[in-house]
Motif scaffolding. Structure first.
Motif, PDB file in Angstrom:
ATOM      1  N   ALA A 300       0.811  -1.220   0.000  1.00  0.00           N
ATOM      2  CA  ALA A 300       0.000   0.000   0.000  1.00  0.00           C
ATOM      3  C   ALA A 300       0.841   1.265   0.000  1.00  0.00           C
ATOM      4  O   ALA A 300       0.536   2.236  -0.704  1.00  0.00           O
ATOM      5  CB  ALA A 300      -0.945  -0.012   1.195  1.00  0.00           C
ATOM      6  N   GLU A 301       1.924   1.273   0.762  1.00  0.00           N
ATOM      7  CA  GLU A 301       2.736   2.491   0.878  1.00  0.00           C
ATOM      8  C   GLU A 301       3.497   2.807  -0.399  1.00  0.00           C
ATOM      9  O   GLU A 301       4.010   3.921  -0.568  1.00  0.00           O
ATOM     10  CB  GLU A 301       3.703   2.358   2.048  1.00  0.00           C
ATOM     11  N   ARG A 302       3.571   1.855  -1.315  1.00  0.00           N
ATOM     12  CA  ARG A 302       4.313   2.075  -2.556  1.00  0.00           C
ATOM     13  C   ARG A 302       3.395   2.262  -3.766  1.00  0.00           C
ATOM     14  O   ARG A 302       3.876   2.424  -4.887  1.00  0.00           O
ATOM     15  CB  ARG A 302       5.255   0.894  -2.803  1.00  0.00           C
ATOM     16  N   ARG A 303       2.091   2.240  -3.553  1.00  0.00           N
ATOM     17  CA  ARG A 303       1.163   2.412  -4.673  1.00  0.00           C
ATOM     18  C   ARG A 303       1.114   3.868  -5.108  1.00  0.00           C
ATOM     19  O   ARG A 303       0.878   4.756  -4.298  1.00  0.00           O
ATOM     20  CB  ARG A 303      -0.238   1.941  -4.273  1.00  0.00           C
ATOM     21  N   GLU A 304       1.289   4.074  -6.397  1.00  0.00           N
ATOM     22  CA  GLU A 304       1.310   5.432  -6.936  1.00  0.00           C
ATOM     23  C   GLU A 304      -0.056   5.876  -7.416  1.00  0.00           C
ATOM     24  O   GLU A 304      -0.411   7.054  -7.304  1.00  0.00           O
ATOM     25  CB  GLU A 304       2.318   5.512  -8.089  1.00  0.00           C
ATOM     26  N   HIS A 305      -0.838   4.932  -7.937  1.00  0.00           N
ATOM     27  CA  HIS A 305      -2.108   5.303  -8.569  1.00  0.00           C
ATOM     28  C   HIS A 305      -3.309   4.565  -7.987  1.00  0.00           C
ATOM     29  O   HIS A 305      -4.374   4.563  -8.602  1.00  0.00           O
ATOM     30  CB  HIS A 305      -2.040   5.044 -10.077  1.00  0.00           C
ATOM     31  N   GLY A 306      -3.164   3.951  -6.826  1.00  0.00           N
ATOM     32  CA  GLY A 306      -4.286   3.275  -6.215  1.00  0.00           C
ATOM     33  C   GLY A 306      -4.139   1.775  -6.235  1.00  0.00           C
ATOM     34  O   GLY A 306      -3.045   1.235  -6.447  1.00  0.00           O
ATOM     35  N   TYR A 307      -5.239   1.066  -6.002  1.00  0.00           N
ATOM     36  CA  TYR A 307      -5.232  -0.388  -5.827  1.00  0.00           C
ATOM     37  C   TYR A 307      -5.654  -1.109  -7.106  1.00  0.00           C
ATOM     38  O   TYR A 307      -4.847  -1.729  -7.775  1.00  0.00           O
ATOM     39  CB  TYR A 307      -6.160  -0.759  -4.661  1.00  0.00           C
ATOM     40  N   TYR A 308      -6.932  -1.013  -7.489  1.00  0.00           N
ATOM     41  CA  TYR A 308      -7.414  -1.701  -8.686  1.00  0.00           C
ATOM     42  C   TYR A 308      -7.472  -0.678  -9.812  1.00  0.00           C
ATOM     43  O   TYR A 308      -8.492  -0.040 -10.056  1.00  0.00           O
ATOM     44  CB  TYR A 308      -8.786  -2.327  -8.435  1.00  0.00           C
ATOM     45  N   VAL A 309      -6.362  -0.529 -10.496  1.00  0.00           N
ATOM     46  CA  VAL A 309      -6.166   0.573 -11.440  1.00  0.00           C
ATOM     47  C   VAL A 309      -6.502   0.122 -12.857  1.00  0.00           C
ATOM     48  O   VAL A 309      -5.875  -0.792 -13.397  1.00  0.00           O
ATOM     49  CB  VAL A 309      -4.719   1.087 -11.362  1.00  0.00           C
ATOM     50  N   LEU A 310      -7.490   0.775 -13.441  1.00  0.00           N
ATOM     51  CA  LEU A 310      -7.928   0.453 -14.794  1.00  0.00           C
ATOM     52  C   LEU A 310      -7.359   1.470 -15.785  1.00  0.00           C
ATOM     53  O   LEU A 310      -7.564   2.681 -15.628  1.00  0.00           O
ATOM     54  CB  LEU A 310      -9.457   0.467 -14.892  1.00  0.00           C
ATOM     55  N   PRO A 311      -6.655   1.004 -16.820  1.00  0.00           N
ATOM     56  CA  PRO A 311      -6.240   1.919 -17.889  1.00  0.00           C
ATOM     57  C   PRO A 311      -7.470   2.489 -18.594  1.00  0.00           C
ATOM     58  O   PRO A 311      -8.485   1.811 -18.738  1.00  0.00           O
ATOM     59  CB  PRO A 311      -5.433   1.024 -18.827  1.00  0.00           C
ATOM     60  N   VAL A 312      -7.353   3.739 -19.044  1.00  0.00           N
ATOM     61  CA  VAL A 312      -8.468   4.423 -19.712  1.00  0.00           C
ATOM     62  C   VAL A 312      -8.098   4.637 -21.179  1.00  0.00           C
ATOM     63  O   VAL A 312      -7.107   5.294 -21.499  1.00  0.00           O
ATOM     64  CB  VAL A 312      -8.771   5.773 -19.035  1.00  0.00           C
ATOM     65  N   LEU A 313      -8.906   4.078 -22.049  1.00  0.00           N
ATOM     66  CA  LEU A 313      -8.708   4.182 -23.495  1.00  0.00           C
ATOM     67  C   LEU A 313      -9.684   5.209 -24.055  1.00  0.00           C
ATOM     68  O   LEU A 313     -10.890   5.091 -23.872  1.00  0.00           O
ATOM     69  CB  LEU A 313      -8.958   2.811 -24.137  1.00  0.00           C
ATOM     70  N   VAL A 314      -9.140   6.227 -24.720  1.00  0.00           N
ATOM     71  CA  VAL A 314      -9.979   7.226 -25.392  1.00  0.00           C
ATOM     72  C   VAL A 314      -9.408   7.453 -26.785  1.00  0.00           C
ATOM     73  O   VAL A 314      -8.197   7.654 -26.944  1.00  0.00           O
ATOM     74  CB  VAL A 314     -10.040   8.560 -24.619  1.00  0.00           C
ATOM     75  N   GLY A 315     -10.289   7.457 -27.767  1.00  0.00           N
ATOM     76  CA  GLY A 315      -9.814   7.587 -29.144  1.00  0.00           C
ATOM     77  C   GLY A 315      -9.111   6.306 -29.532  1.00  0.00           C
ATOM     78  O   GLY A 315      -9.713   5.243 -29.567  1.00  0.00           O
ATOM     79  N   ASP A 316      -7.823   6.399 -29.797  1.00  0.00           N
ATOM     80  CA  ASP A 316      -7.063   5.203 -30.127  1.00  0.00           C
ATOM     81  C   ASP A 316      -5.813   5.078 -29.268  1.00  0.00           C
ATOM     82  O   ASP A 316      -4.844   4.434 -29.663  1.00  0.00           O
ATOM     83  CB  ASP A 316      -6.681   5.201 -31.609  1.00  0.00           C
ATOM     84  N   THR A 317      -5.852   5.667 -28.062  1.00  0.00           N
ATOM     85  CA  THR A 317      -4.686   5.584 -27.193  1.00  0.00           C
ATOM     86  C   THR A 317      -5.114   5.558 -25.734  1.00  0.00           C
ATOM     87  O   THR A 317      -6.264   5.845 -25.387  1.00  0.00           O
ATOM     88  CB  THR A 317      -3.723   6.757 -27.447  1.00  0.00           C
TER      89      THR A 317
END
Length: 388
Positions: A300-317
């Motif tokens: 937990a102390e080393r997580r930068e973006h949270g726990y269950y992190v979902l990539p977000v796709l918009v457009g084509d990237t």
């Protein structure tokens, strides 16, 4: 091109069993994972590509609802890690079952009494959970979910070796049966290793659209690079794969001859951490400039973006990442962290507006009444504004 191959941009007024089956066949497999802080991973690739759908329909297809049928259209295999695959693909993974037995046969022989109790129990009972097996060692052990007793370990080994087949899940526990009662007779043969590898590489290229040898090897986790290279060479020689140069790649790419080149792909989607778009981290970095690690395995102390992190796709990237939690007691989908990739920060509000409807859709799909941005991150305020 790769997003088109992966089924993005598919449109349908209603998502029913036919659309779900078609997308599963298009992807080839759905990777499994136990974490359900937002939703279990195998549901999410279909949500990303088809939009909200009735999860009970997928449960029926993969036999996760009620008592699994003895003969079904899907099973599980060690494909890209543990995954749901069509039952017709059973022969493709025969070399892996043979290899597992070669590596662990001595251990299995040392515990033959446990294996006999399991196989006798399944033969007598029919579809069986690990907890159903009567054996002195089949007791709960201290240490939580990961500390499995000998019966659980042996059932997993018998599954990997092909002596048991997974016919579905109940409360996400595997339900096992004997292969002779599950796998159609016409599929009960051992495909030679080279033939299986060739077919898996072919399917990987169809699913990815274009990829390096390493990309094609990773899709079905082919063990040896030399075997993947040999399969690619054979497919190039036959004309099925076309060597291509891809801008920014320092290795040759291979394009399936039937892959169309769409004019434009413009989607907005939340991706599972185990989505084929991102599960091979070097490819995600090479194609999208997206450096990604699964934070659920990070202290937990080393997580930068949270726990269950979902990539977000918009457009084509891939433009950002969002940590989601389904808080069912509060009836809220919580955005616990939201981060926009620095290269896309100049479009922060525009991109927030694109993904906000997908967050609302995900909440409704989960049966939750609202979305709350409750955590920090460089994208959090913009998303909160867009949701309002």
């Amino acid at each position: 091109m790769t997003l088109d191959a992966q089924g993005f941009g598919a449109t349908s007024r209603a998502v029913g069993t036919r659309q779900l089956r078609s997308m599963l066949l298009r992807l080839g497999l759905l990777q499994l994972d136990t974490v359900n802080v937002f939703e279990r991973s195998h549901y999410l690739p279909l949500l990303a590509r088809l939009g909200a759908y009735d999860r009970t329909l997928l449960d029926r297809i993969v036999h996760h609802a009620g008592k699994p049928r003895r003969l079904g259209s899907t099973t599980e295999a060690w494909a890209h890690e543990a995954a749901i695959v069509p039952i017709d693909d059973w022969p493709l993974f025969a070399p892996r079952r043979v290899g597992f037995r070669a590596r662990y046969g001595d251990w299995m022989a040392q515990h033959a009494d446990v294996a006999k109790a399991i196989l006798d129990g399944v033969r007598d009972r029919g579809p069986t959970l690990a907890g159903d097996i009567e054996h002195p060692s089949n007791v709960a052990l201290p240490g939580g979910w990961w500390n499995k007793n000998p019966v659980h370990r042996m059932m997993h080994a018998l599954f990997r070796a092909g002596d048991l087949v997974v016919i579905g899940r109940q409360r996400f526990e595997r339900v096992y049966d004997l292969p002779e009662r599950v796998v159609p007779t016409m599929l009960q043969y051992e495909l030679p290793r080279a033939d299986a590898t060739l077919e898996l590489v072919r399917r990987a290229c169809v699913a990815l659209g274009v990829g390096t040898v390493d990309d094609l090897r990773d899709y079905y986790r082919i063990a040896y690079l030399s075997e993947a290279k040999a399969a690619v060479g054979s497919l190039v020689e036959s004309g099925e794969l076309l060597p291509v140069r891809v801008e920014g790649w320092n290795k040759p790419g291979y394009l399936h001859r039937d892959q169309r080149v769409p004019r434009r792909i413009d989607v907005a989607a939340l991706l599972s951490p185990f989505d084929p778009i991102v599960w091979h981290r070097p490819r995600a970095l090479r194609m999208y400039g997206f450096h990604y690690r699964i934070s659920i395995y990070t202290p937990a102390e080393r997580r930068e973006h949270g726990y269950y992190v979902l990539p977000v796709l918009v457009g084509d990237t891939i433009v950002g990442r969002i940590d989601l939690k389904s808080d069912r007691k509060a009836n809220v989908l919580r955005v616990q962290h939201a981060h926009i990739e620095p290269a896309h920060a100049v479009r922060i509000d525009e991109l927030a507006a694109r993904i906000a409807p997908r967050l609302a859709e995900a909440a409704a799909w989960q049966g939750l009444s609202q979305v709350d941005v409750t955590g920090p991150g460089t994208w959090a305020r913009a998303i909160a504004r867009a949701l309002k």
